[in-house]
Design a protein around this motif. Structure first.
Motif, PDB file in Angstrom:
ATOM      1  N   PRO A 121      41.473  48.463  37.215  1.00 60.27           N
ATOM      2  CA  PRO A 121      40.648  48.682  38.542  1.00 60.27           C
ATOM      3  C   PRO A 121      40.108  46.574  38.752  1.00 60.27           C
ATOM      4  CG  PRO A 121      40.109  50.525  36.920  1.00 60.27           C
ATOM      5  CD  PRO A 121      40.572  49.219  35.937  1.00 60.27           C
ATOM      6  N   GLU A 122      39.678  46.378  37.594  1.00 56.31           N
ATOM      7  CA  GLU A 122      39.420  44.225  38.071  1.00 56.31           C
ATOM      8  C   GLU A 122      40.505  44.242  38.936  1.00 56.31           C
ATOM      9  OE1 GLU A 122      37.599  45.333  34.361  1.00 56.31           O
ATOM     10  OE2 GLU A 122      39.297  45.949  35.084  1.00 56.31           O
ATOM     11  N   MET A 123      41.851  44.428  38.052  1.00 59.22           N
ATOM     12  CA  MET A 123      43.196  43.996  39.259  1.00 59.22           C
ATOM     13  C   MET A 123      43.172  44.189  40.872  1.00 59.22           C
ATOM     14  SD  MET A 123      45.159  41.190  39.569  1.00 59.22           S
ATOM     15  CE  MET A 123      46.865  41.287  38.683  1.00 59.22           C
ATOM     16  N   LEU A 124      43.038  45.363  41.003  1.00 63.06           N
ATOM     17  CA  LEU A 124      43.127  46.049  42.620  1.00 63.06           C
ATOM     18  C   LEU A 124      42.097  45.720  43.111  1.00 63.06           C
ATOM     19  CD1 LEU A 124      45.021  47.774  43.839  1.00 63.06           C
ATOM     20  CD2 LEU A 124      43.567  49.305  42.517  1.00 63.06           C
ATOM     21  N   ALA A 125      40.920  45.166  42.330  1.00 61.08           N
ATOM     22  CA  ALA A 125      39.553  44.603  43.584  1.00 61.08           C
ATOM     23  C   ALA A 125      39.825  43.367  43.486  1.00 61.08           C
ATOM     24  CB  ALA A 125      38.440  44.898  42.366  1.00 61.08           C
ATOM     25  N   ALA A 126      39.943  42.894  42.675  1.00 60.79           N
ATOM     26  CA  ALA A 126      40.861  41.114  43.559  1.00 60.79           C
ATOM     27  C   ALA A 126      42.065  40.978  44.184  1.00 60.79           C
ATOM     28  CB  ALA A 126      41.435  40.480  42.003  1.00 60.79           C
ATOM     29  N   HIS A 127      42.236  42.476  44.771  1.00 59.33           N
ATOM     30  CA  HIS A 127      43.265  41.798  45.624  1.00 59.33           C
ATOM     31  C   HIS A 127      42.744  42.417  47.544  1.00 59.33           C
ATOM     32  CE1 HIS A 127      46.731  42.042  43.322  1.00 59.33           C
ATOM     33  NE2 HIS A 127      47.097  41.999  44.200  1.00 59.33           N
ATOM     34  N   TYR A 128      41.761  42.602  46.861  1.00 57.36           N
ATOM     35  CA  TYR A 128      40.447  42.289  48.083  1.00 57.36           C
ATOM     36  C   TYR A 128      39.749  41.596  48.209  1.00 57.36           C
ATOM     37  CZ  TYR A 128      43.183  47.155  48.959  1.00 57.36           C
ATOM     38  OH  TYR A 128      43.751  47.992  49.292  1.00 57.36           O
ATOM     39  N   ALA A 129      38.805  41.403  46.928  1.00 57.04           N
ATOM     40  CA  ALA A 129      37.839  40.442  47.268  1.00 57.04           C
ATOM     41  C   ALA A 129      38.546  38.717  47.417  1.00 57.04           C
ATOM     42  CB  ALA A 129      36.866  40.120  45.876  1.00 57.04           C
ATOM     43  N   ALA A 130      39.307  38.189  46.657  1.00 53.76           N
ATOM     44  CA  ALA A 130      39.853  36.995  47.102  1.00 53.76           C
ATOM     45  C   ALA A 130      40.040  36.738  48.757  1.00 53.76           C
ATOM     46  CB  ALA A 130      40.426  36.161  46.173  1.00 53.76           C
TER      47      ALA A 130
END
Length: 531
Positions: free
Chosen positions: A82-91
Motif C-alpha cells: 500500500p505504501e508504494m501505491l500511496a507514493a504514486h499520489y503523495a510525491a
C-alpha cells in the motif's frame, strides 16, 4: 472561427476554466465522492478511499517535513505494498518527481539511479532495505525503512489513526512538469531515465480505464510490479475508476489463485511467464473462477494451448503493446464478439496481433527505412513508430538519445511489425533480434511461436548464433514443463514440419530462462551464451 476571433483576449484560458491535468487528482475526487468505498487491500488488512487518501496525505506531509520541494526526486524501492501505491499520489501532489526503483536491481545499479536522478531520499520496504541501504550509502542519499512497528526511525503509513488528514494537490502548476522518472533495463549499458509528465500519465490512465473496461465494481490484482512503468499507469487508472486495488507483494501462484477467488478479482496484468506459472502450478484449482477475469499481457504471442487453459479457468486475455517510453500500453488487441465462440487456434491467431492504438494514444504507424507507411497487407515489414500525448518528455540528462528517439517527429520503438488489412499491427521482431541467415531475415518470434505450440515447452527464446557458413543461424533456448520431457531431435522435427528449413534452430539449449523483474526474457544474456 477565424484567427482574429480565437485571439480575442476574453477567450484566453483562466483559472476558472483551466487546471493542469494530473492523475494525483483522481484520489482527491475518490476520497470526496465515495470515501467509504474499499480502496486498497493487502494481506488481511483493507483501507477505504478516505483512509487511503489519509495515507497519501501523511506521506506528503512527511516529505515536506524533510524539505522535499517541487522538482525534487523521491526514490522508492518497494514491492506492491500500500505504501508504494500511496507514493504514486503523495510525491506528485507536492510537485516532487517519483522514482520507483526495480527491487531486483543490484547495489551498484541502484546507486547509479540514485545519483543520476538526483534523488533527495530513498524509501525502502524491509525486503529491499539491505540493498537500498548499501546503494544509498554509495550515492550519499539518506534512506528510510518502511514499517508499521511504530519505530521512530521508520516511516509508518499503515496506522489506522489517520485523523483529519486531508489529501490535496498543491504542487502541480504545469501539466508538462515531470511526475516521475523510470529507468529502463539497461541491457546494453547504463539504464536511461525516462521522464513522464503529469499530462501523459493522466491521459494514459484514463485510456486504460476505457480500454480495459474498469469501473466502480472493478477489483484489480497487483501482479504487475508498480515500479514497472508505474504499473502501466494502473496505479492511477484503478483509482480513477473507483475500483479496489488488491496489493500482492510477491509473485506466487498459490497466492494469486487464492486472491483471485477471495477478492472476486476482475482484472490483473502480467507478463506471459506469470500466466504459464499459474497454469502449470501443481496446486492450480480444478474448477473455474466464479467470476470471469480479464488479464492484460504483453510480450510473447498467446498460443492456442494458453488460450484454452485460460478460458477453462475463467480468464479472458487482452494482448497489449507498449514500452517504458510510452507509459506502458500504447496499443491493444481485444477479441471481437464474432470470435468469442471460435476455436482456440483462431483466437490465438487473432490475439497474436498487438492490435490498434488505445483511445488516448494518438498515433501509431509502421514505416519503412524511408519513413513511408508500409502497405496494410500483413506482409510488408517496417518499424513501429509512435506520436502523441502519452510519450515520455525525454531521457533525463541525455539530449542526444532523446533527439535520436524522436527523429523526424516520431518516436522510434525499434520493433518490427506488419499492418493487417484491418489496420491492426503485429510485431515480427525487435530490430536487434532479427537473425540474418545467408542473407535471409529470420524472425525469432516466428520460431518461438512454433516452439510454444509443443505441449512439453513452457517457454522458448530464440537468438542469433554465429555460423561460419551462414553468418548467423537460430539458436533456441528451451524451458521445458518437466525435466527430460522433450529432446533436441523431437523439437527439430517439430519445427521442420512447420517452418522453412533455414528457420529451424541449429541448436537447442535446455535450461531455465533468465528473466527481468517483470518476467521478460533477457535475450542479451542468451545471445552471450549462444556465441
Amino acid at each position: 472561427m477565424g484567427e482574429s476571433r480565437r485571439a480575442e483576449p476574453h477567450l484566453a484560458r483562466r483559472e476558472a476554466n483551466f487546471q493542469p491535468l494530473t492523475p494525483a487528482d483522481f484520489l482527491v475526487r475518490a476520497a470526496a465522492v465515495h470515501p467509504e468505498r474499499p480502496a486498497v487491500a493487502w494481506e488481511d488488512r483493507s483501507w477505504s478511499y478516505r483512509q487511503f487518501a489519509g495515507m497519501a496525505a501523511r506521506l506528503a506531509a512527511w516529505l515536506r517535513e524533510r524539505r522535499v520541494e517541487a522538482g525534487d526526486t523521491v526514490s522508492v524501492m518497494c514491492a506492491n505494498r500500500p505504501e508504494m501505491l500511496a507514493a504514486h499520489y503523495a510525491a506528485p501532489a507536492i510537485g516532487a518527481v517519483l522514482n520507483s526503483i526495480n527491487i531486483r536491481l543490484d547495489v551498484d545499479t541502484v546507486a547509479y539511479i540514485l545519483d543520476h536522478s538526483g534523488s533527495r531520499l530513498l524509501v525502502a520496504d524491509p525486503a529491499s532495505f539491505e540493498t537500498a541501504r548499501r546503494a544509498a550509502a554509495q550515492a550519499g542519499v539518506p534512506v528510510v525503512l518502511l514499517s508499521d512497528s511504530g519505530d521512530a526511525d521508520c516511516l509508518d503509513l499503515l496506522s489506522e489513526d489517520f485523523g483529519d488528514e486531508r489529501f490535496d494537490v498543491t504542487g502541480v502548476n504545469d501539466e508538462w512538469q515531470p511526475i516521475c522518472v523510470n529507468y529502463t533495463s539497461g541491457t546494453t549499458g547504463r539504464p536511461k531515465g525516462v521522464v513522464y509528465h503529469h499530462r501523459g500519465a493522466y491521459l494514459n490512465a484514463l485510456g486504460n480505464v476505457l480500454s480495459l473496461g474498469l469501473g466502480r465494481g472493478s477489483v484489480y490484482l497487483w501482479t504487475l510490479p508498480m515500479f514497472h512503468c508505474n504499473g502501466w499507469c494502473h496505479t492511477w487508472a484503478v483509482t480513477a475508476a473507483g475500483g479496489l486495488h488488491v496489493c500482492l507483494d510477491r509473485i506466487d501462484p498459490v497466492l494469486i489463485h487464492a486472491a483471485l477467488r477471495r477478492h472476486g478479482v476482475t482484472h490483473f496484468s502480467c507478463a506471459p511467464v506469470v500466466l504459464y506459472m499459474l497454469l502449470n502450478h501443481p496446486e492450480r484449482p480444478d474448477r473455474p473462477l466464479e467470476r470471469r477475469v480479464t488479464v492484460a499481457t504483453g510480450g510473447a504471442s498467446p498460443t492456442s494451448s494458453l488460450i484454452e487453459q485460460l478460458d477453462a479457468l475463467g480468464i479472458d486475455l487482452i494482448h497489449l503493446y507498449g514500452l517504458t517510453e510510452s507509459y506502458g500500453p500504447a496499443t491493444l488487441c481485444v477479441l471481437p464478439e464474432q470470435l468469442i465462440d471460435a476455436s482456440a487456434a483462431d483466437k490465438a491467431a487473432f490475439l497474436a496481433r498487438q492490435g490498434v492504438r488505445h483511445i488516448t494514444a494518438s498515433k501509431v504507424r509502421v514505416a519503412d527505412d524511408q519513413g513511408a507507411p508500409v502497405a496494410a497487407d500483413g506482409q510488408s515489414l517496417g518499424e513501429i513508430q509512435l506520436a502523441g500525448n502519452t510519450l515520455m518528455a525525454g531521457y533525463l540528462g541525455d539530449a542526444p538519445a532523446t533527439e535520436k528517439a524522436f527523429l523526424d517527429g516520431w518516436f522510434h520503438t525499434g520493433d518490427l511489425a506488419v499492418v493487417h488489412p484491418d489496420g491492426a499491427i503485429e510485431i515480427k521482431d525487435r530490430l536487434k533480434d532479427i537473425i540474418i541467415s545467408g542473407g535471409e531475415n529470420v524472425s525469432s518470434l516466428e520460431i518461438e511461436n512454433v516452439l510454444h505450440q509443443h505441449p512439453a515447452v513452457l517457454l522458448a527464446a530464440v537468438v542469433a548464433m554465429r555460423d561460419e557458413k551462414w553468418g548467423e543461424v537460430p539458436c533456441a533456448f528451451i524451458e521445458a514443463k518437466a525435466e527430460g520431457a522433450v529432446g533436441e531431435q523431437e523439437l527439430a522435427a517439430f519445427c521442420r514440419a512447420r517452418l522453412a528449413g533455414f528457420k529451424v534452430p541449429k541448436r537447442f539449449v535446455f535450461r531455465e530462462l533468465p528473466r527481468t523483474a517483470t518476467g521478460k526474457i533477457q535475450k542479451f544474456l542468451l545471445r552471450e551464451l549462444a556465441g
